[in-house]
Scaffold this active site. Structure first.
Site, PDB file in Angstrom:
ATOM      1  N   ILE A   1     -37.894  60.327  -7.645  1.00 54.04           N
ATOM      2  CA  ILE A   1     -38.147  59.429  -8.774  1.00 54.04           C
ATOM      3  C   ILE A   1     -39.368  58.543  -8.565  1.00 54.04           C
ATOM      4  O   ILE A   1     -40.200  58.375  -9.465  1.00 54.04           O
ATOM      5  CB  ILE A   1     -36.888  58.555  -9.020  1.00 54.04           C
ATOM      6  N   ASP A   2     -39.501  57.975  -7.379  1.00 51.43           N
ATOM      7  CA  ASP A   2     -40.503  56.942  -7.130  1.00 51.43           C
ATOM      8  C   ASP A   2     -41.935  57.352  -7.451  1.00 51.43           C
ATOM      9  O   ASP A   2     -42.701  56.531  -7.985  1.00 51.43           O
ATOM     10  CB  ASP A   2     -40.413  56.457  -5.686  1.00 51.43           C
TER      11      ASP A   2
ATOM     12  N   HIS B   1     -31.875  58.884  -4.430  1.00 53.21           N
ATOM     13  CA  HIS B   1     -32.205  57.907  -5.455  1.00 53.21           C
ATOM     14  C   HIS B   1     -33.660  57.482  -5.430  1.00 53.21           C
ATOM     15  O   HIS B   1     -34.077  56.713  -6.280  1.00 53.21           O
ATOM     16  CB  HIS B   1     -31.320  56.674  -5.285  1.00 53.21           C
ATOM     17  N   CYS B   2     -34.457  57.967  -4.467  1.00 52.71           N
ATOM     18  CA  CYS B   2     -35.829  57.464  -4.333  1.00 52.71           C
ATOM     19  C   CYS B   2     -36.892  58.545  -4.443  1.00 52.71           C
ATOM     20  O   CYS B   2     -37.750  58.489  -5.329  1.00 52.71           O
ATOM     21  CB  CYS B   2     -35.993  56.749  -2.986  1.00 52.71           C
ATOM     22  N   ILE B   3     -36.878  59.514  -3.545  1.00 52.72           N
ATOM     23  CA  ILE B   3     -38.018  60.411  -3.403  1.00 52.72           C
ATOM     24  C   ILE B   3     -38.287  61.249  -4.657  1.00 52.72           C
ATOM     25  O   ILE B   3     -39.444  61.452  -5.012  1.00 52.72           O
ATOM     26  CB  ILE B   3     -37.844  61.301  -2.159  1.00 52.72           C
TER      27      ILE B   3
END
Length: 446
Positions: free
Chosen positions: A287-288, A283-285
């Site tokens: 997208i962020d 959910h992070c890498i």
């Protein structure tokens, strides 16, 4: 940073009352979004004796919690039952926002089809809760987002209702740092970064979180906290992009990149080993980095280095599919009509989280080229509902006969639960994207 005590900061009766509730653990915490971040946090607050009311628009999750059931593999149903004894329950009724003293937002922040930030989950959560908010509440945003979201998106909405951060309410940003499947660091063990709109907000936020989390890391502002989270994940994205590009180069040269990484890792300083794979997931890498590049354009800054890493990582599933095509061709098989089993659907090993998993994109690309697709994952029994991908599939059992019937296996996620000796013994062709299997024989490393 001031050294004044929390009570010194509380200028109004409402915030003094909030501080007293937190100090005596009489505060009720509302967690918005009961997924891989929100549910562990809710359970941690419950564990230390704080009443939690969970909010989610997914009635299936709400019903599961209220029936003492878990929908996340690593969370036992018994843990939820124990939390219920501490007052934990869930609801989809946002009118109950008035019951809680602290609102913690843990909702998704995906990208839209143009790979730009989609804050709709945050906005919808705040706007739905706002009519029921009152003075003396603390609002904390944990969802990863671009620097300035707390001040530019949340604060104006509070002000529109007469809620003034630092005077009659509190507003903080404290990014989640969950690492699903990590046996060493759970919610309570991971230091908590936090930034407040005012010193009062920061003090109240620290007072709340330190009830449940061992180490607090205060920073000067919500923007600094928002940027901290982005830096953490962009650091990983850039380094993974580097090693993925090295993998492509090494493959062309006939060099085993995993051997190279292992050798380089023997250097006792100046090198941190990152492992290549079929792309980025979670959910992070994935997208962020795009959240920062999007916001940086507002300041006239082009984040070329960050964007290049994103392009490399985004390209990896296509590269894997190209390797599958080449491997099949060498065995006299076209990809069209070939039966291909993808091993591992989760984005990393030993968990059931499939968010942004490159395995799913690989399946989609293979199917678009005419392959017959199946998957096997001991942690994901059925293909989950997704916005952009639709497969009516269930996890295949890895019996010798079943393994042998596929033209090719693609190891996308190297779960420890796979019997790799059996896979090697019975597979016709394996494409290994993780370096788990020795290269040679029927195994093609990708």
């Amino acid at each position: 940073m001031s050294n004044a005590s929390p009570m010194d900061f509380c200028k109004t009766l409402a915030l003094t009352a909030l501080q007293e509730k937190i100090a005596t653990r009489q505060a009720t915490v509302g967690i918005f979004g009961l997924g891989y971040v929100g549910l562990p946090l809710a359970l941690r607050f419950s564990e230390v004796g704080i009443r939690v009311l969970g909010f989610d628009i997914d009635q299936v999750k709400v019903d599961a919690i209220n029936n003492g059931k878990s929908y996340i593999e690593r969370i036992a149903a018994s843990t939820i039952v124990q939390a219920q004894k501490q007052g934990f329950n869930a609801t989809s009724d946002f009118s109950r926002v008035s019951e809680v003293d602290a609102l913690v937002i843990c909702v998704p922040t995906p990208l839209d089809k143009h790979r730009e930030p989609d804050l709709s989950f945050i906005r919808n959560t705040v706007e739905t809760a706002l009519p029921h908010m009152r003075e003396g509440q603390l609002l904390s945003l944990e969802s990863t987002t671009w620097p300035g979201t707390t001040e530019e998106v949340l604060a104006p909405r509070l002000l529109s209702r007469g809620l003034i951060p630092g005077q009659n309410c509190a507003l903080v940003f404290s990014p989640e740092r969950e690492d699903p499947g990590n046996p060493h660091y759970g919610t309570k063990d991971i230091p908590k970064v936090i930034g407040g709109m005012t010193p009062t907000c920061l003090s109240l936020g620290i007072s709340l979180y330190e009830c449940a989390i061992q180490t607090m890391v205060p920073v000067s502002s919500p923007k600094a906290a928002e940027m901290t989270k982005l830096l953490e994940n962009i650091h990983r994205s850039v380094n993974i992009g580097l090693v993925n590009e090295m993998k492509i180069v090494a493959d062309k040269m006939g060099i085993n990149i995993h051997e190279v990484i292992n050798a380089a890792a023997t250097k006792p300083f100046g090198f941190v080993p990152y492992r290549p794979g079929p792309g980025l997931g979670g959910h992070c890498i994935p997208i962020d980095p795009y959240y920062l590049t999007w916001k940086a354009r507002e300041y006239g800054v082009n984040t070329k280095f960050i964007e290049l890493a994103g392009e490399i990582n985004h390209f990896m599933p296509q590269w894997v599919v190209g390797k599958v095509m080449d491997a099949l061709n060498e065995h006299g098989k076209p990809i069209k009509g070939s039966s291909i089993l993808v091993l591992g659907l989760a984005y990393k090993k030993n968990i059931d989280d499939t968010r942004e998993s490159p395995a799913v994109e690989i399946m989609d690309l293979l199917q678009s080229k005419g392959a017959k697709i199946a998957y096997s994952d001991p942690h994901v029994p059925s293909f989950p509902h997704k916005r952009d991908y639709h497969f009516d599939l269930h996890s295949e059992s890895l019996t010798p006969d079943n393994i042998a019937r596929f033209d090719c296996l693609v190891l996308a996620t190297d779960h420890d639960g796979f019997d790799y000796a059996q896979i090697r013994a019975h597979a016709r062709l394996i494409l290994d994207t993780r370096g788990r299997l020795a290269v040679g024989g029927t195994v093609v490393g990708a």
